[in-house]
Design an enzyme around this catalytic site. Structure first.
Site, short mmCIF file in Angstrom:
data_model
loop_
_atom_site.label_atom_id
_atom_site.label_comp_id
_atom_site.label_asym_id
_atom_site.label_seq_id
_atom_site.Cartn_x
_atom_site.Cartn_y
_atom_site.Cartn_z
N HIS A 135 -13.82 -5.57 0.98
CA HIS A 135 -13.26 -4.04 0.73
C HIS A 135 -13.20 -3.44 2.16
O HIS A 135 -14.08 -3.50 3.01
CB HIS A 135 -14.09 -2.74 0.15
N ALA A 136 -11.52 -2.76 2.69
CA ALA A 136 -11.19 -2.62 3.88
C ALA A 136 -12.33 -1.29 4.15
O ALA A 136 -12.45 -1.35 5.82
CB ALA A 136 -9.79 -2.43 3.74
N ARG A 137 -12.49 -0.93 3.47
CA ARG A 137 -13.07 0.95 4.09
C ARG A 137 -15.07 0.61 5.12
O ARG A 137 -15.41 1.30 5.40
CB ARG A 137 -12.75 2.04 3.44
N GLU A 138 -15.35 -0.47 4.65
CA GLU A 138 -16.22 -1.05 3.97
C GLU A 138 -16.88 -1.60 5.62
O GLU A 138 -17.19 -2.98 6.03
CB GLU A 138 -17.51 -1.73 2.89
N ARG A 193 -9.61 0.36 0.07
CA ARG A 193 -10.08 -0.14 0.29
C ARG A 193 -9.38 -1.21 -0.41
O ARG A 193 -10.00 -2.84 -0.33
CB ARG A 193 -10.61 0.04 -1.48
N ASN A 210 -11.87 -7.68 -4.97
CA ASN A 210 -13.29 -8.43 -5.15
C ASN A 210 -13.11 -8.14 -7.20
O ASN A 210 -14.36 -8.25 -8.09
CB ASN A 210 -14.36 -7.40 -4.97
N ARG A 211 -12.05 -8.26 -7.43
CA ARG A 211 -11.40 -7.82 -9.04
C ARG A 211 -10.47 -8.36 -9.57
O ARG A 211 -9.68 -9.04 -10.58
CB ARG A 211 -11.10 -6.96 -9.62
N HIS A 263 -20.94 -5.75 1.38
CA HIS A 263 -20.19 -4.69 0.99
C HIS A 263 -21.22 -3.41 1.53
O HIS A 263 -22.14 -3.81 1.90
CB HIS A 263 -20.39 -4.73 -0.53
N ALA A 264 -20.67 -2.52 1.60
CA ALA A 264 -21.08 -1.20 1.60
C ALA A 264 -20.65 -0.13 0.39
O ALA A 264 -19.89 -0.06 -0.08
CB ALA A 264 -21.48 -0.77 3.07
N TYR A 315 -23.48 -2.17 -11.85
CA TYR A 315 -22.63 -1.96 -13.18
C TYR A 315 -22.00 -2.87 -13.63
O TYR A 315 -21.76 -4.15 -12.57
CB TYR A 315 -21.87 -0.74 -13.05
N GLU A 337 -25.44 -5.07 -0.72
CA GLU A 337 -25.06 -3.48 -0.55
C GLU A 337 -25.42 -2.84 0.32
O GLU A 337 -26.54 -2.60 0.49
CB GLU A 337 -25.25 -2.54 -1.68
#
Length: 376
Positions: A135-138, A193, A210-211, A263-264, A315, A337
């Protein structure tokens, strides 16, 4: 009201009592806050001026980047170009322990670089895969991947544990998985993201990388709508980045014993399954590895991580890389995370890179050493 959901990643996961982090534009705030008050929803403003926070993080770039790679600063965030230059540099200067290669090309044609780290001590060795920045923003993810490589190279001579790890295993490290998205988060939208693939019918870019994996694809916790943050893509492995990594992992599945993805943010150590509430067959081994890793992490600064199956700890989500790795025969599959729990969110200050990476390093070493011991 248009809001950008930071935590959880999809509105499906919001139920009564869920703590939710949202980013809103200045204009939206004027209508959102009275709305929350009327609905009796308690709220806290975590970052009053987001633009200022972004500028504080990336505004000082130009003057400091021109320093030589031998003085590479691991306590700041680096652009994609800087990270790739750094990888080339290590490939040249540490050829005894580092081999750099590409597993393919991104949607926008960028190479997908991986560093193979380890002593060429014997022809066949088990391996650990580590990726950051799906995910780009992490941004703390890629910062950790670089930190891991630095620690490995700097302590190989002096730390017996690191020596053992690099002698007995190979590490495949992919500092930036989603290269197009990461680049875009530096140039256009700090909170991007997804990937950057184009959708012809909708004028929306990108798929949640990631999906997009072929494991319960586009089931619960993923969206069919191209404009959503958790869009699963038109079909599994539609994204060239996912396809390339999946191909590499499939090819080396007999060798790779652990898959670690960074991730974050949430301060959690997660293992399968993400897509269902069920216990994995080798639960005892994985659970004890997670328990020890989280304790090792906490020993540095007292930061507590929750750990457990992703579905019940975070989740339910489908099509994740971790579930896919596990389903494809990699017995230890984890998703970290990293910090924090929402105070800074995706804008973790550069001053926290060092403590975050230091504690995470302890957890990763712990998992790796656990892997080298037989667990039954």
């Amino acid at each position: 009201l248009q809001v950008d959901l930071w935590q959880p990643s999809s509105p499906f996961h919001i139920t009564e009592g869920t703590v939710t982090d949202v980013r809103v534009s200045q204009n939206t705030t004027r209508s959102l806050l009275p709305y929350l008050q009327q609905a009796n929803i308690p709220y806290t403003i975590l970052i009053p001026d987001l633009q200022k926070a972004i500028e504080n993080q990336t505004g000082l770039r130009s003057y400091r980047n021109r320093r030589s790679l031998s003085e590479y600063n691991y306590e700041v965030y680096h652009s994609l170009e800087e990270i790739q230059d750094w990888m080339h540099h290590l490939n040249r200067t540490h050829s005894d322990l580092v081999h750099m290669f590409s597993v393919g090309k991104s949607y926008e044609g960028r190479p997908l670089y991986v560093l193979k780290l380890g002593k060429r001590s014997r022809p066949y060795k088990k391996a650990v895969w580590i990726d950051c920045g799906i995910h780009a923003r992490e941004w703390i993810g890629p910062a950790f991947c670089q930190w891991f490589v630095k620690e490995a190279l700097q302590t190989y001579q002096t730390d017996p544990a690191m020596r053992k790890m690099l002698t007995q295993l190979y590490f495949y490290i992919m500092p930036v998985f989603n290269v197009d998205g990461y680049h875009f988060s530096w140039t256009n939208d700090r909170f991007w993201r997804k990937t950057r693939s184009k959708n012809t019918r909708f004028h929306c870019h990108g798929v949640d990388a990631n999906r997009n994996w072929k494991v319960k694809w586009c089931d619960e916790g993923a969206s069919f709508h191209p404009c959503d943050d958790t869009y699963c893509g038109p079909f599994p492995e539609s994204e060239p980045e996912v396809k390339a990594v999946a191909h590499f992992l499939r090819k080396h599945r007999k060798q790779i014993k652990a898959y670690l993805s960074f991730h974050a943010y949430a301060q959690m150590l997660l293992y399968p399954y993400s897509y269902k509430y069920a216990t994995i067959p080798n639960f005892n081994c994985v659970e004890s590895a997670a328990y020890n890793a989280v304790n090792a992490l906490q020993s540095a600064y007292g930061i507590r991580y929750r750990y457990g199956p992703a579905s019940s700890t975070l989740y339910v989500s489908s099509g994740s890389s971790m579930d896919w790795a596990y389903k494809n025969g990699i017995p230890y599959a984890f998703a970290f995370e990293l910090r924090d729990t929402g105070h800074f969110g995706f804008l973790l200050p550069e001053t926290l890179i060092k403590p975050t990476c230091t504690e995470t390093m302890l957890a990763v070493k712990n998992i790796t050493l656990h892997l080298l011991k037989k667990c039954h």
